[in-house]
Motif scaffolding. Structure first.
Motif, mmCIF file in Angstrom:
data_model
loop_
_atom_site.group_PDB
_atom_site.id
_atom_site.type_symbol
_atom_site.label_atom_id
_atom_site.label_comp_id
_atom_site.label_asym_id
_atom_site.label_seq_id
_atom_site.Cartn_x
_atom_site.Cartn_y
_atom_site.Cartn_z
ATOM 1 N N TRP A 206 31.964 36.243 37.623
ATOM 2 C CA TRP A 206 32.426 36.829 36.852
ATOM 3 C C TRP A 206 33.500 38.130 36.334
ATOM 4 C CZ3 TRP A 206 28.325 35.439 32.799
ATOM 5 C CH2 TRP A 206 28.223 34.328 32.372
ATOM 6 N N PRO A 207 32.664 39.453 36.631
ATOM 7 C CA PRO A 207 31.513 39.482 37.203
ATOM 8 C C PRO A 207 30.007 39.671 35.962
ATOM 9 C CG PRO A 207 32.592 42.062 37.577
ATOM 10 C CD PRO A 207 33.214 40.713 37.322
ATOM 11 N N GLY A 208 29.190 39.875 35.899
ATOM 12 C CA GLY A 208 28.164 39.583 34.652
ATOM 13 C C GLY A 208 26.535 38.844 35.127
ATOM 14 N N VAL A 209 25.699 39.074 33.986
ATOM 15 C CA VAL A 209 24.602 38.522 33.914
ATOM 16 C C VAL A 209 24.385 38.379 32.925
ATOM 17 C CG1 VAL A 209 24.324 40.510 32.848
ATOM 18 C CG2 VAL A 209 22.231 39.301 34.458
ATOM 19 N N VAL A 210 23.114 37.087 32.959
ATOM 20 C CA VAL A 210 22.562 36.420 31.910
ATOM 21 C C VAL A 210 21.264 37.004 31.736
ATOM 22 C CG1 VAL A 210 22.266 33.892 30.381
ATOM 23 C CG2 VAL A 210 24.509 34.116 31.626
ATOM 24 N N SER B 36 34.599 32.694 34.245
ATOM 25 C CA SER B 36 34.093 33.577 34.887
ATOM 26 C C SER B 36 33.411 34.036 32.666
ATOM 27 C CB SER B 36 36.027 33.675 33.701
ATOM 28 O OG SER B 36 36.422 33.104 32.261
ATOM 29 N N PHE B 37 33.380 35.254 32.426
ATOM 30 C CA PHE B 37 32.359 35.405 31.623
ATOM 31 C C PHE B 37 32.855 34.802 30.553
ATOM 32 C CE2 PHE B 37 31.576 39.149 27.825
ATOM 33 C CZ PHE B 37 30.223 38.971 28.275
ATOM 34 N N ASP B 38 34.498 35.197 29.520
ATOM 35 C CA ASP B 38 35.258 34.201 29.029
ATOM 36 C C ASP B 38 34.652 32.826 28.303
ATOM 37 O OD1 ASP B 38 36.448 36.751 27.337
ATOM 38 O OD2 ASP B 38 37.698 36.619 29.237
ATOM 39 N N TRP C 69 32.156 41.120 32.216
ATOM 40 C CA TRP C 69 33.767 41.865 31.957
ATOM 41 C C TRP C 69 34.399 40.949 31.773
ATOM 42 C CZ3 TRP C 69 36.598 45.806 32.170
ATOM 43 C CH2 TRP C 69 38.099 45.693 31.730
ATOM 44 N N SER C 70 34.831 40.601 30.063
ATOM 45 C CA SER C 70 35.848 39.743 29.532
ATOM 46 C C SER C 70 37.284 40.717 29.660
ATOM 47 C CB SER C 70 35.797 39.727 28.221
ATOM 48 O OG SER C 70 36.773 39.420 27.328
ATOM 49 N N GLU C 71 37.831 39.681 30.953
ATOM 50 C CA GLU C 71 39.842 39.712 31.237
ATOM 51 C C GLU C 71 40.794 39.359 29.382
ATOM 52 O OE1 GLU C 71 40.862 40.144 34.119
ATOM 53 O OE2 GLU C 71 39.051 39.819 35.194
ATOM 54 N N GLU C 72 40.039 38.714 29.042
ATOM 55 C CA GLU C 72 40.183 38.505 27.796
ATOM 56 C C GLU C 72 41.124 39.322 26.950
ATOM 57 O OE1 GLU C 72 39.090 35.364 25.479
ATOM 58 O OE2 GLU C 72 39.558 33.867 27.129
#
Length: 231
Positions: free
Chosen positions: A41-45, A67-69, A103-106
């Protein structure tokens, strides 16, 4: 249940989680990680409640959540699907909460969002099965008791800021010292934060995770942050 702390700024997200799995009477059943790393994404849940939620979500997402979005667009519906899977397998139905950070690409920003469900009364400012964005610099699930926060010196003057990880770690200690109500008997409470403290950092360049503290909690015993072996 679990403890989750998230802090976001322009360049990264920091998440702290504990490692305790407790039963309905506050006894420690297992110790393990409660975070799912999503470097693509990068990200974590992270999850509070049934630990199976994490792995069921990852399996359900497969390669369809790049992706995160996209994860934010799906997580409410997918959380309900996983809850229904638990019901079909006759697992005990309990409160669950999912915290997503990344990280939100939008919107071109690091963000933190959460959603909850299960048999729990609605929060006045956050109905169940609705996404809520963390609007401040930090979020804590569950919120620690204010007296426990003040006892650790977190009310000190803002002109003497602490390092980010130290601040988050102290808040986790306040959460560990706080009690959560027994869902079957709200007049009773249990300590539910324990095992270890896990730090996860997400940046544009990558992500890292490590155990920064371990508590001597014992499987089969209540978590006792005030003394004895579980201090």
């Amino acid at each position: 249940m679990s403890g989750i702390i998230a802090m976001a700024d322009a360049s990264s997200v920091l998440m702290l989680t504990d490692g305790a799995g407790t039963n309905g009477v506050g006894h420690l059943q297992w110790i393990g990680s409660k975070v799912l790393l999503m470097p693509e994404w990068p990200g974590v849940v992270a999850v509070r409640g049934p630990s199976q939620f994490l792995w069921a979500l990852r399996t359900h997402w497969g390669v369809e959540v790049p992706s995160f979005d996209v994860a934010l667009a799906r997580v409410v519906e997918d959380g309900q699907i996983v809850e229904e899977m638990h019901r079909l397998h006759r697992y005990p139905l309990t409160e669950w909460e999912i915290v997503l950070a990344g990280w939100s690409e939008e919107r071109q920003a690091f963000e933190v969002w959460d959603v909850y469900g299960g048999p729990i009364p609605d929060f006045e400012d956050h109905p169940p099965l609705t996404l809520r964005k963390m609007v401040g610099a930090m979020g804590a699930w569950p919120a620690p008791d204010q007296d426990k926060v003040e006892a650790l010196g977190l009310h000190l003057k803002p002109d003497k800021p602490r390092p980010v990880v130290e601040t988050a770690g102290l808040i986790m200690l306040a959460m560990r010292a706080s009690q959560q109500p027994d869902p079957r008997d709200p007049s009773r409470g249990h300590h539910t934060i324990g095992g270890f403290m896990q730090e996860t950092i997400v940046t544009h360049e990558g992500m890292s995770t490590r155990i920064i503290h371990r508590w001597p909690d014992r499987i089969g015993e209540p978590i006792n942050p005030h003394g004895g072996v579980n201090s």
